[in-house]
Write a protein that holds these residues in place. Structure first.
Motif, PDB file in Angstrom:
ATOM      1  N   TYR A  56       0.851  -1.187   0.000  1.00 42.51           N
ATOM      2  CA  TYR A  56       0.000   0.000   0.000  1.00 42.51           C
ATOM      3  C   TYR A  56       0.885   1.234   0.000  1.00 42.51           C
ATOM      4  O   TYR A  56       2.119   1.134  -0.007  1.00 42.51           O
ATOM      5  CB  TYR A  56      -0.975   0.002   1.182  1.00 42.51           C
ATOM      6  N   PHE A  57       0.275   2.421  -0.021  1.00 41.31           N
ATOM      7  CA  PHE A  57       1.029   3.676   0.035  1.00 41.31           C
ATOM      8  C   PHE A  57       1.294   4.013   1.506  1.00 41.31           C
ATOM      9  O   PHE A  57       0.442   4.568   2.194  1.00 41.31           O
ATOM     10  CB  PHE A  57       0.239   4.806  -0.644  1.00 41.31           C
ATOM     11  N   GLY A  58       2.495   3.679   1.970  1.00 42.19           N
ATOM     12  CA  GLY A  58       2.798   3.853   3.384  1.00 42.19           C
ATOM     13  C   GLY A  58       3.241   5.241   3.772  1.00 42.19           C
ATOM     14  O   GLY A  58       3.106   5.649   4.921  1.00 42.19           O
TER      15      GLY A  58
ATOM     16  N   VAL B 165       5.624   1.577 -11.652  1.00 49.44           N
ATOM     17  CA  VAL B 165       4.901   0.659 -12.536  1.00 49.44           C
ATOM     18  C   VAL B 165       3.396   0.831 -12.425  1.00 49.44           C
ATOM     19  O   VAL B 165       2.648   0.398 -13.316  1.00 49.44           O
ATOM     20  CB  VAL B 165       5.291  -0.806 -12.244  1.00 49.44           C
ATOM     21  N   ALA B 166       2.918   1.436 -11.352  1.00 54.51           N
ATOM     22  CA  ALA B 166       1.484   1.658 -11.168  1.00 54.51           C
ATOM     23  C   ALA B 166       1.293   2.945 -10.382  1.00 54.51           C
ATOM     24  O   ALA B 166       1.943   3.144  -9.356  1.00 54.51           O
ATOM     25  CB  ALA B 166       0.838   0.487 -10.440  1.00 54.51           C
ATOM     26  N   ALA B 167       0.415   3.792 -10.865  1.00 51.57           N
ATOM     27  CA  ALA B 167       0.230   5.085 -10.202  1.00 51.57           C
ATOM     28  C   ALA B 167      -1.163   5.628 -10.475  1.00 51.57           C
ATOM     29  O   ALA B 167      -1.764   5.348 -11.514  1.00 51.57           O
ATOM     30  CB  ALA B 167       1.286   6.084 -10.683  1.00 51.57           C
TER      31      ALA B 167
ATOM     32  N   SER C  76      11.698  -6.923  -5.310  1.00 52.01           N
ATOM     33  CA  SER C  76      12.947  -6.947  -4.540  1.00 52.01           C
ATOM     34  C   SER C  76      13.440  -5.528  -4.267  1.00 52.01           C
ATOM     35  O   SER C  76      13.974  -5.236  -3.196  1.00 52.01           O
ATOM     36  CB  SER C  76      14.013  -7.757  -5.280  1.00 52.01           C
ATOM     37  N   ARG C  77      13.233  -4.621  -5.229  1.00 51.19           N
ATOM     38  CA  ARG C  77      13.625  -3.221  -4.999  1.00 51.19           C
ATOM     39  C   ARG C  77      12.766  -2.600  -3.902  1.00 51.19           C
ATOM     40  O   ARG C  77      13.258  -1.831  -3.056  1.00 51.19           O
ATOM     41  CB  ARG C  77      13.523  -2.414  -6.296  1.00 51.19           C
ATOM     42  N   ALA C  78      11.471  -2.903  -3.913  1.00 56.72           N
ATOM     43  CA  ALA C  78      10.586  -2.352  -2.889  1.00 56.72           C
ATOM     44  C   ALA C  78      10.980  -2.846  -1.507  1.00 56.72           C
ATOM     45  O   ALA C  78      10.977  -2.080  -0.532  1.00 56.72           O
ATOM     46  CB  ALA C  78       9.133  -2.723  -3.203  1.00 56.72           C
ATOM     47  N   LEU C  79      11.328  -4.132  -1.404  1.00 60.64           N
ATOM     48  CA  LEU C  79      11.744  -4.665  -0.111  1.00 60.64           C
ATOM     49  C   LEU C  79      13.066  -4.046   0.325  1.00 60.64           C
ATOM     50  O   LEU C  79      13.255  -3.716   1.508  1.00 60.64           O
ATOM     51  CB  LEU C  79      11.870  -6.180  -0.190  1.00 60.64           C
TER      52      LEU C  79
ATOM     53  N   GLU D 285       4.392   3.362  -3.822  1.00 59.43           N
ATOM     54  CA  GLU D 285       5.090   4.500  -4.411  1.00 59.43           C
ATOM     55  C   GLU D 285       6.490   4.113  -4.884  1.00 59.43           C
ATOM     56  O   GLU D 285       7.079   4.807  -5.708  1.00 59.43           O
ATOM     57  CB  GLU D 285       5.181   5.636  -3.386  1.00 59.43           C
ATOM     58  N   TYR D 286       6.996   2.991  -4.366  1.00 64.33           N
ATOM     59  CA  TYR D 286       8.352   2.569  -4.692  1.00 64.33           C
ATOM     60  C   TYR D 286       8.386   1.252  -5.472  1.00 64.33           C
ATOM     61  O   TYR D 286       9.410   0.577  -5.507  1.00 64.33           O
ATOM     62  CB  TYR D 286       9.179   2.462  -3.411  1.00 64.33           C
ATOM     63  N   LEU D 287       7.286   0.917  -6.127  1.00 68.69           N
ATOM     64  CA  LEU D 287       7.275  -0.195  -7.062  1.00 68.69           C
ATOM     65  C   LEU D 287       7.723   0.362  -8.408  1.00 68.69           C
ATOM     66  O   LEU D 287       6.958   1.030  -9.099  1.00 68.69           O
ATOM     67  CB  LEU D 287       5.875  -0.808  -7.180  1.00 68.69           C
ATOM     68  N   THR D 288       8.960   0.096  -8.778  1.00 71.03           N
ATOM     69  CA  THR D 288       9.547   0.738  -9.956  1.00 71.03           C
ATOM     70  C   THR D 288      10.164  -0.300 -10.893  1.00 71.03           C
ATOM     71  O   THR D 288      10.566  -1.394 -10.472  1.00 71.03           O
ATOM     72  CB  THR D 288      10.640   1.740  -9.549  1.00 71.03           C
TER      73      THR D 288
END
Length: 354
Positions: A94-96, A133-135, A335-338, A123-126
């Motif tokens: 989610y948007f934290g 990738v989604a916005a 993996s980038r988001a984590l 916000e950091y799924l890139t």
């Protein structure tokens, strides 16, 4: 491998949140690919629960994820979690709003640390190039500009109510013939939100001045203040010189009378409009930053796309669903988001040690 993934889509705690991160149609495609999906009941979500169960999803009571979701489930949502101090053991998508020093960020990260969970911030799924990738950006910009125009023309009524694009466009077009002098500025015009804002202004019969990176690197403050309304759509991850200051608000020759801040980065050090300290709401969408002449009003609603919930949800879900299908692969997006989450937690722990 996708059959090992269990998504649990939660009810949104915020009363004005109508969107869903996943539509029933896209949920059906994921179920067909082997994902398990549980959807909580919600009396405010724009899509009925029956549409999800018809798509093959299981159902669960409202706000039951903390007690009932299995430990390995990914809890999917949009806006903030319910206000609590309980540890968070799940992986949440989610948007934290927790990585730029926003209010409550430290407490939220501490809950994940205590529970052993993780935040996969939307916000950091890139992708590999760093692009999200989604916005919801396009619809945030569209609604933010539309509300500004309607307020400028005396057509904005509160409390705000969710609608659809044809109805909103009809309001914008109906008032266009009575407004031939308004000048509008969109900052960040080439981004998703900026394009949405420009499209709404065009529908309203206005030709916007469009600024992006070149104009903000060498900001012409006098030109900015010489517009009637400004729509800010710039989101930055690093502090930059502000676009508007409190001194600008007190400029006696200021023409600017309305600011619509789509970004609403109000409690962050990266806020480019540090002239207000709280957002506006659906009940009170407009607040005066300066009540005396020259007056300056503010619109700063941080869930604008929820006012067009079907359009916004459909577009976002279409972008997000293919990546949810690849959760089991744990590709670069996830993996980038984590890694971003783990870096933020480590930074917080280092700060406390000091």
């Amino acid at each position: 491998m996708s059959d090992s993934i269990h998504l649990w889509m939660r009810h949104e705690a915020r009363p004005t949140e109508r969107r869903a991160p996943l539509t029933p149609a896209d949920a059906a495609h994921l179920v067909a690919q082997g994902l398990r999906i549980t959807v909580e009941a919600s009396d405010q979500r724009v899509f009925p629960l029956a549409d999800y169960t018809a798509a093959g999803c299981a159902s669960a009571p409202t706000a039951s994820w903390h007690e009932q979701a299995p430990d390995d489930a990914y809890v999917l949502g949009l806006k903030e979690l319910p206000d609590a101090r309980t540890p968070l053991r799940h992986r949440h998508i989610y948007f934290g709003h927790a990585y730029k020093g926003q209010a409550g960020a430290a407490e939220l990260l501490a809950r994940f640390t205590a529970g052993g969970g993780a935040l996969l911030d939307m916000e950091y799924l890139t992708d590999d190039s760093g692009r999200r990738v989604a916005a919801f950006g396009y619809w945030a910009g569209y609604v933010g500009a539309a509300l500004a125009v309607l307020h400028r023309r005396g057509r904005l009524t509160a409390p705000l109510r969710p609608t659809d694009r044809p109805a909103l466009d009809a309001l914008l077009a109906a008032s266009a013939s009575h407004d031939t002098t308004t000048t509008a500025l969109v900052i960040g015009a080439l981004g998703r939100s900026g394009r949405g804002a420009c499209d709404a202004l065009t529908t309203a019969g206005l030709t916007a001045t469009r600024w992006d990176l070149p104009e903000t690197r060498a900001l012409d403050r006098a030109a900015l203040l010489d517009h009637d309304l400004m729509v800010n759509t710039v989101l930055t991850t690093d502090p930059v010189p502000p676009f508007l200051t409190k001194a600008d608000l007190d400029d006696p020759v200021r023409r600017l009378s309305l600011v619509s801040d789509v970004t609403c980065d109000v409690t962050s050090d990266c806020n480019v409009l540090p002239v207000y300290d709280r957002t506006t709401t659906w009940d009170e969408p407009v607040r005066a930053l300066r009540a005396d002449a020259p007056r300056l009003d503010l619109i700063a609603i941080d869930n604008l796309p929820s006012l067009l919930p079907v359009e916004a949800s459909t577009a976002f879900s279409a972008e997000l669903a293919p990546h949810l299908a690849r959760l089991a692969e744990w590709d670069g997006v996830w993996s980038r988001a984590l890694h971003t989450f783990e870096t933020a937690v480590q930074a917080q722990e280092t700060h406390h040690v000091r």
